[in-house]
Structures are given as structure tokens and as C-alpha cells.
Design a protein around this motif. Structure first.
Motif, PDB file in Angstrom:
ATOM      1  N   THR A   1       0.622  -1.050   0.201  1.00  0.00           N
ATOM      2  CA  THR A   1      -0.150   0.280   0.016  1.00  0.00           C
ATOM      3  C   THR A   1       0.733   1.393  -0.051  1.00  0.00           C
ATOM      4  O   THR A   1       2.552   1.432   0.231  1.00  0.00           O
ATOM      5  CB  THR A   1      -0.786  -0.036   1.013  1.00  0.00           C
ATOM      6  N   GLU A   2       0.261   2.221  -0.157  1.00  0.00           N
ATOM      7  CA  GLU A   2       1.208   3.725   0.458  1.00  0.00           C
ATOM      8  C   GLU A   2       1.840   3.574   1.549  1.00  0.00           C
ATOM      9  O   GLU A   2       2.710   4.437   1.420  1.00  0.00           O
ATOM     10  CB  GLU A   2       0.351   4.539  -0.294  1.00  0.00           C
ATOM     11  N   ALA A   3       1.221   3.043   2.547  1.00  0.00           N
ATOM     12  CA  ALA A   3       2.310   3.168   3.948  1.00  0.00           C
ATOM     13  C   ALA A   3       3.554   2.358   3.800  1.00  0.00           C
ATOM     14  O   ALA A   3       4.212   1.833   5.077  1.00  0.00           O
ATOM     15  CB  ALA A   3       1.082   3.114   4.561  1.00  0.00           C
TER      16      ALA A   3
ATOM     17  N   ASP B   1      11.385  -1.741   3.548  1.00  0.00           N
ATOM     18  CA  ASP B   1      11.845  -3.988   3.912  1.00  0.00           C
ATOM     19  C   ASP B   1      11.077  -4.487   2.206  1.00  0.00           C
ATOM     20  O   ASP B   1      10.973  -5.683   1.785  1.00  0.00           O
ATOM     21  CB  ASP B   1      11.954  -3.887   4.887  1.00  0.00           C
ATOM     22  N   GLU B   2       9.336  -3.844   2.897  1.00  0.00           N
ATOM     23  CA  GLU B   2       8.168  -4.552   2.294  1.00  0.00           C
ATOM     24  C   GLU B   2       8.000  -4.780   0.532  1.00  0.00           C
ATOM     25  O   GLU B   2       8.218  -5.289  -0.088  1.00  0.00           O
ATOM     26  CB  GLU B   2       6.936  -4.160   2.785  1.00  0.00           C
ATOM     27  N   ARG B   3       8.921  -3.300   0.621  1.00  0.00           N
ATOM     28  CA  ARG B   3       8.732  -3.473  -0.516  1.00  0.00           C
ATOM     29  C   ARG B   3      10.485  -4.150  -1.506  1.00  0.00           C
ATOM     30  O   ARG B   3      10.314  -4.617  -2.668  1.00  0.00           O
ATOM     31  CB  ARG B   3       9.183  -1.687  -1.407  1.00  0.00           C
TER      32      ARG B   3
END
Length: 125
Positions: free
Chosen positions: A102-104, A108-110
Motif C-alpha cells: 500500500t502507500e504506507a 523492506d516490504e517493497r
């Protein structure tokens, strides 16, 4: 010539078979983005599928939380078939779909998403 005909028939049968697993359905009510990680849940009841049934292989593969696209590539299933089977397994309580970016989302998640995407692409080759 007869040999070519037989090969054509086998290819056609291989393309049709996966859609018989979904009873011809091409969509699922479960939201399943292609990059969504899918994770196996511990369930009280063991699966009852034959050894060659892709549903059992999907559940086994999901111990490592692959994306929907990775599942399709690794099991050599058409993407639409993989999505329907994964959706059915989510509805049946065998799998869960983890949140996608999401935008938030953190850096690391990306990076994790990029890594999963690359693994999926490599599995296709």
C-alpha cells in the motif's frame, strides 16, 4: 501424419485438464492480486486430494508464502486456474492471502515484493 495428430490431441488435453479442476470457472470471489503472498494455514483436517491433484501441491508450496504468480509458474498451471484453486483453498480454510503493498508500505516490504517477483520470473524460465 498420425503422430502429429496424436501430439496435437495430447497438447489439447493438457490445456483442457486444468480447467476441469475449476469446473470451468475462471474467477474467484477472493481478491487475489498476482503479487499477493499466499500462506498455508495449519488446519485440523488433513487434505483428501489424490497425489497428483494440484491443490495438495499448492498447499505444500504455500509453506514458503509464494505469490499467486509464483504458484502458477512453479506448478505449470494457467494463471486463471491457479487463481481459482487458490481462492477455493482460501475459502476452505487451507490458505490465507497476506496483504500486498500500500502507500504506507515500508522499504523492506517493497524489497521483499521485488524479491518474490524476481523468484517468480526465474521460475518461469
Amino acid at each position: 501424419m498420425a503422430q502429429e495428430s496424436r501430439e496435437d490431441q495430447e497438447t489439447e488435453a493438457n490445456l483442457v485438464r486444468p480447467y476441469t479442476l475449476t469446473a470451468g470457472r475462471t474467477h474467484t470471489d477472493v481478491p487475489l492480486p498476482l503479487e499477493a503472498p499466499v500462506q498455508a494455514l495449519k488446519v485440523a483436517r488433513p487434505n483428501q486430494w489424490p497425489v497428483d491433484d494440484p491443490r495438495g501441491r499448492i498447499v505444500e508450496l504455500c509453506q514458503g508464502a509464494p505469490s499467486v504468480a509464483e504458484i502458477s509458474a512453479r506448478l505449470n498451471l494457467p494463471l486463471g486456474v491457479a487463481r481459482v484453486l487458490v481462492g477455493d483453498l482460501v475459502t476452505s480454510g487451507y490458505l490465507r492471502v497476506r496483504a500486498t503493498l500500500t502507500e504506507a508500505s515500508t522499504r523492506d516490504e517493497r524489497r521483499d515484493l521485488i524479491g518474490r517477483t524476481l523468484r517468480g520470473l526465474r521460475a518461469l524460465g
